[in-house]
Write an enzyme that holds these catalytic residues in place. Structure first.
Site, PDB file in Angstrom:
ATOM      1  N   HIS A 254       0.854  -1.195   0.000  1.00  0.00           N
ATOM      2  CA  HIS A 254       0.000   0.000   0.000  1.00  0.00           C
ATOM      3  C   HIS A 254       0.886   1.239   0.000  1.00  0.00           C
ATOM      4  O   HIS A 254       1.686   1.417   0.908  1.00  0.00           O
ATOM      5  CB  HIS A 254      -0.884   0.026   1.253  1.00  0.00           C
ATOM      6  CG  HIS A 254      -2.012  -0.955   1.211  1.00  0.00           C
ATOM      7  ND1 HIS A 254      -2.881  -1.039   0.160  1.00  0.00           N
ATOM      8  CD2 HIS A 254      -2.424  -1.879   2.104  1.00  0.00           C
ATOM      9  CE1 HIS A 254      -3.776  -1.988   0.408  1.00  0.00           C
ATOM     10  NE2 HIS A 254      -3.508  -2.521   1.575  1.00  0.00           N
TER      11      HIS A 254
ATOM     12  N   TYR B 233      -9.414   4.820   6.639  1.00  0.00           N
ATOM     13  CA  TYR B 233      -9.805   5.076   8.028  1.00  0.00           C
ATOM     14  C   TYR B 233     -10.874   6.154   8.037  1.00  0.00           C
ATOM     15  O   TYR B 233     -10.657   7.229   7.474  1.00  0.00           O
ATOM     16  CB  TYR B 233      -8.598   5.565   8.837  1.00  0.00           C
ATOM     17  CG  TYR B 233      -7.535   4.508   9.071  1.00  0.00           C
ATOM     18  CD1 TYR B 233      -7.580   3.705  10.196  1.00  0.00           C
ATOM     19  CD2 TYR B 233      -6.488   4.328   8.164  1.00  0.00           C
ATOM     20  CE1 TYR B 233      -6.606   2.733  10.431  1.00  0.00           C
ATOM     21  CE2 TYR B 233      -5.511   3.360   8.382  1.00  0.00           C
ATOM     22  CZ  TYR B 233      -5.581   2.571   9.520  1.00  0.00           C
ATOM     23  OH  TYR B 233      -4.624   1.611   9.733  1.00  0.00           O
TER      24      TYR B 233
ATOM     25  N   PRO C 267      -5.791  -1.310  17.874  1.00  0.00           N
ATOM     26  CA  PRO C 267      -5.383  -1.691  16.516  1.00  0.00           C
ATOM     27  C   PRO C 267      -5.366  -0.543  15.503  1.00  0.00           C
ATOM     28  O   PRO C 267      -4.944  -0.742  14.362  1.00  0.00           O
ATOM     29  CB  PRO C 267      -6.435  -2.736  16.119  1.00  0.00           C
ATOM     30  CG  PRO C 267      -7.623  -2.445  16.978  1.00  0.00           C
ATOM     31  CD  PRO C 267      -7.084  -1.895  18.255  1.00  0.00           C
TER      32      PRO C 267
ATOM     33  N   LYS D  35      -0.133  -1.493  14.692  1.00  0.00           N
ATOM     34  CA  LYS D  35       1.219  -1.610  15.231  1.00  0.00           C
ATOM     35  C   LYS D  35       1.490  -2.892  16.035  1.00  0.00           C
ATOM     36  O   LYS D  35       2.646  -3.233  16.291  1.00  0.00           O
ATOM     37  CB  LYS D  35       1.536  -0.406  16.133  1.00  0.00           C
ATOM     38  CG  LYS D  35       1.691   0.896  15.370  1.00  0.00           C
ATOM     39  CD  LYS D  35       3.027   0.949  14.660  1.00  0.00           C
ATOM     40  CE  LYS D  35       3.119   2.043  13.627  1.00  0.00           C
ATOM     41  NZ  LYS D  35       3.107   1.577  12.244  1.00  0.00           N
TER      42      LYS D  35
ATOM     43  N   TYR E 198       3.301   5.679  10.461  1.00  0.00           N
ATOM     44  CA  TYR E 198       2.505   4.592   9.904  1.00  0.00           C
ATOM     45  C   TYR E 198       3.393   3.507   9.284  1.00  0.00           C
ATOM     46  O   TYR E 198       3.144   2.314   9.476  1.00  0.00           O
ATOM     47  CB  TYR E 198       1.496   5.123   8.870  1.00  0.00           C
ATOM     48  CG  TYR E 198       0.399   4.129   8.607  1.00  0.00           C
ATOM     49  CD1 TYR E 198      -0.654   3.981   9.507  1.00  0.00           C
ATOM     50  CD2 TYR E 198       0.430   3.293   7.492  1.00  0.00           C
ATOM     51  CE1 TYR E 198      -1.646   3.033   9.309  1.00  0.00           C
ATOM     52  CE2 TYR E 198      -0.562   2.345   7.283  1.00  0.00           C
ATOM     53  CZ  TYR E 198      -1.589   2.220   8.195  1.00  0.00           C
ATOM     54  OH  TYR E 198      -2.567   1.280   7.991  1.00  0.00           O
TER      55      TYR E 198
HETATM   56  C1  PHB Z   1      -6.631  -5.194   9.410  1.00  0.00           C
HETATM   57  O1  PHB Z   1      -6.432  -5.382   8.209  1.00  0.00           O
HETATM   58  O2  PHB Z   1      -7.135  -6.072  10.122  1.00  0.00           O
HETATM   59  C2  PHB Z   1      -6.239  -3.895   9.991  1.00  0.00           C
HETATM   60  C3  PHB Z   1      -5.715  -2.903   9.174  1.00  0.00           C
HETATM   61  C4  PHB Z   1      -5.359  -1.689   9.711  1.00  0.00           C
HETATM   62  C5  PHB Z   1      -5.526  -1.461  11.061  1.00  0.00           C
HETATM   63  C6  PHB Z   1      -6.049  -2.446  11.886  1.00  0.00           C
HETATM   64  C7  PHB Z   1      -6.415  -3.676  11.343  1.00  0.00           C
HETATM   65  O3  PHB Z   1      -5.179  -0.265  11.583  1.00  0.00           O
END
Ligand code: PHB
Ligand code: APR
Length: 391
Positions: A72, A202, A294, A298, A386
Site C-alpha cells: 500500500h 480510516y 489496533p 502496530k 505509519y
Molecule cells: C486489518 O487489516 O485487520 C487492519 C488494518 C489496519 C488497522 C487495523 C487492522 O489499523
C-alpha cells in the site's frame, strides 16, 4: 530436556524469535498452550511495516509474502463524507506497508520451523516458569498427562497479554500503565474484493469510526466502532454492511461489494505497557509486555521489533560473549514501544467517537483531520509513524 533459549508462546513473537535465533545457531524450544490448528485459526491484524517484511525475508519466509502480499502506497482518511489520500510512499522517501494476514505470517513461520526440524511443544498445559532470578531458569509443563521440565539459559516470554510469564514476575518489580477505551471494534471478514485494494481507509463519522482493509484481492476485512457492551449475535451481516456504508463517503459506500461474513467478532481496545521488559533471565516480548489499540496497525510490528532487539541481544551474548545487548534490551525496546503507543493512542483519539466528547469533540477532530491532510508537515509525521519508525 535442555535448550539455550526457552520460548513461551508460538504466536508471531515466539515463532519469529525462534527463527532469528535458529539462523544465528542458537538452540531454542517453543512451549505453546494451544494446538497448532488453534493458533492458525486465529484471525488477527494484517498490515506489515517494511522492517517486519525485511525480518521475515531474512529468516527465509519472504517468498509467499512477496508474491501474495499487497503493498500500500497510501492511506485514506474519510471525514465529513469526503475521502483524502495521504501519500505515505511519497512522504517517506519510498516506504510502503504490506497487507498480508497475521494468519499467513504464522502459517509461514510454523512451516519453516517444522521444515528445519525445530521443536515446538503444542497443547502444553500447566506451563510455569521458575528460577529466572538465578543462572538456571526452568520451564515446567504437562504434555499428554506427563510432567516435563525444560532447563535453559534464558526464558523469552512471548505468551501474549494473558500469558504466564508477566504474571510470574513479583508485583513489586513491575509497573503497568493502562488505558481502556470505552468502545469496541466489530470486525467482519468476507470473501469479496476489497473496496480499496490500494490503500487502507480510516473513517471518522459522527456515528463512529470505520476501517476498510483487506487480506487479499478476494478477501476483505472491515471494521466499525461499536458499543463495548454489544454482542456479536446482535449484528446481522446486513446491519454491519449498512452501518459501514453510512460512515463512508458516498462514492466508496456505493462501491462496496458485500457478502456473507466468514468471521465476525467484537474486540476491545486497550493501551498497555509493562515496565521493565527484563527480569533477570526472563525477557518479555510482544503482547506479553504491551498492547496497542489496533488503529495504527502496530501490534504485530511491535512484536517483531521486540524480538529483533532480543535476538540481537542473545546473539551478542552467545557469539560475542558480551551482555551489553541483554542489559540494554528493555530500555531499547521500550523507547520504540512508547512511540508506537503514542501513535496508536493519538490515532484512536482522533478517529473514534467518545461517549462524553459531544459536538465539540467532533468539530475538534474534523479540524485536526483537515490540518492533517492539508499540511505536508503533519501528513509526513503521520506517514513516518505509519510505515514504522526506524529500528
Ligand atoms: C486489518 O487489516 O485487520 C487492519 C488494518 C489496519 C488497522 C487495523 C487492522 O489499523
Ligand atoms: N503457556 C504457553 N503459551 C501460552 C500461554 C501459556 N501460559 N499463554 C498464552 N500462550 C500462547 C498463546 O496461545 C499464543 O499462541 O502465547 C501465544 C501468544 O501469541 P499472541 O497473543 O499472538 O502474541 P504475540 O506473539 O506477542 O503477537 C503479537 O499478535 O495478537 C496479535 O495483537 C497482537 O498483533 C499482535 C501480535
Amino acid at each position: 530436556m535442555r535448550t539455550q533459549v526457552a520460548i513461551i508462546g508460538a504466536g508471531p513473537a515466539g515463532l519469529l524469535l525462534g527463527a532469528l535465533l535458529h539462523k544465528a545457531g542458537i538452540d531454542n524450544v517453543i512451549i505453546e498452550r494451544q494446538s497448532g490448528d488453534y493458533v492458525l485459526g486465529r484471525i488477527r491484524a494484517g498490515i506489515l511495516e517494511q522492517g517486519t517484511v525485511d525480518m521475515l525475508t531474512e529468516v527465509g519466509v519472504g517468498q509467499r509474502l512477496k508474491a501474495e502480499g499487497t503493498p500500500h502506497h497510501s492511506i485514506e482518511l474519510v471525514f465529513k463524507s469526503q475521502r483524502h489520500a495521504i501519500d505515505v510512499h511519497g512522504l517517506t522517501g519510498g516506504k510502503v506497508v504490506t497487507a498480508y494476514g497475521q494468519t499467513e505470517v504464522t502459517h509461514d513461520l510454523m512451516g519453516a520451523r517444522q521444515a528445519a526440524g525445530l521443536l515446538t511443544v503444542y497443547a502444553a498445559s500447566d506451563v510455569s516458569i521458575h528460577d529466572f532470578d538465578t543462572p538456571q531458569p526452568k520451564v515446567r509443563y504437562v504434555k499428554d498427562g506427563q510432567y516435563h521440565e525444560l532447563a535453559c539459559d534464558f526464558i523469552a516470554g512471548c505468551d501474549g497479554f494473558h500469558g504466564v510469564c508477566r504474571a510470574s514476575v513479583p508485583k513489586a518489580s513491575i509497573t503497568e500503565y493502562e488505558r481502556v477505551y470505552p468502545f469496541g471494534w466489530l470486525g467482519v471478514l468476507a470473501d469479496v474484493p476489497p473496496v480499496s485494494p490500494h490503500a487502507i481507509v480510516y473513517g471518522n463519522h459522527a456515528r463512529g469510526f470505520s476501517l476498510c482493509s483487506m487480506r487479499s484481492l478476494s478477501r476483505s476485512r472491515y471494521y466499525v466502532q461499536c458499543p463495548i457492551e454489544d454482542k456479536v449475535e446482535q449484528w446481522t451481516d446486513q446491519a454491519f454492511w449498512d452501518e459501514l456504508r453510512r460512515r463512508l463517503d458516498p462514492e466508496l459506500a456505493d462501491r462496496i461489494v458485500t457478502g456473507p461474513s466468514i468471521e465476525k467478532s467484537i474486540a476491545p481496545l486497550r493501551s498497555f505497557v509493562a515496565e521493565p521488559m527484563r527480569f533477570g533471565r526472563l525477557f518479555l516480548a510482544g503482547d506479553a509486555a504491551h498492547i496497542v489499540p489496533p488503529t495504527g496497525a502496530k501490534g504485530l510490528n511491535l512484536a517483531a521489533s521486540d524480538v529483533k532487539y532480543l535476538s540481537d541481544a542473545f546473539i551478542e551474548q552467545y557469539v560475542e560473549k558480551t551482555s551489553a545487548g541483554i542489559d540494554g534490551y528493555s530500555e531499547r525496546a521500550l523507547r520504540r514501544v512508547w512511540k508506537a503507543e503514542r501513535f496508536s493512542w493519538s490515532l484512536t483519539t482522533l478517529l473514534h467517537r467518545f461517549p462524553d466528547s459531544g459536538g465539540f469533540g467532533q468539530k475538534i477532530q474534523e479540524a485536526e483531520l483537515d490540518y492533517l491532510v492539508s499540511s505536508r508537515a503533519a501528513s509526513t509525521a503521520l506517514a513516518e509513524n505509519y510505515v514504522g519508525l526506524p529500528l
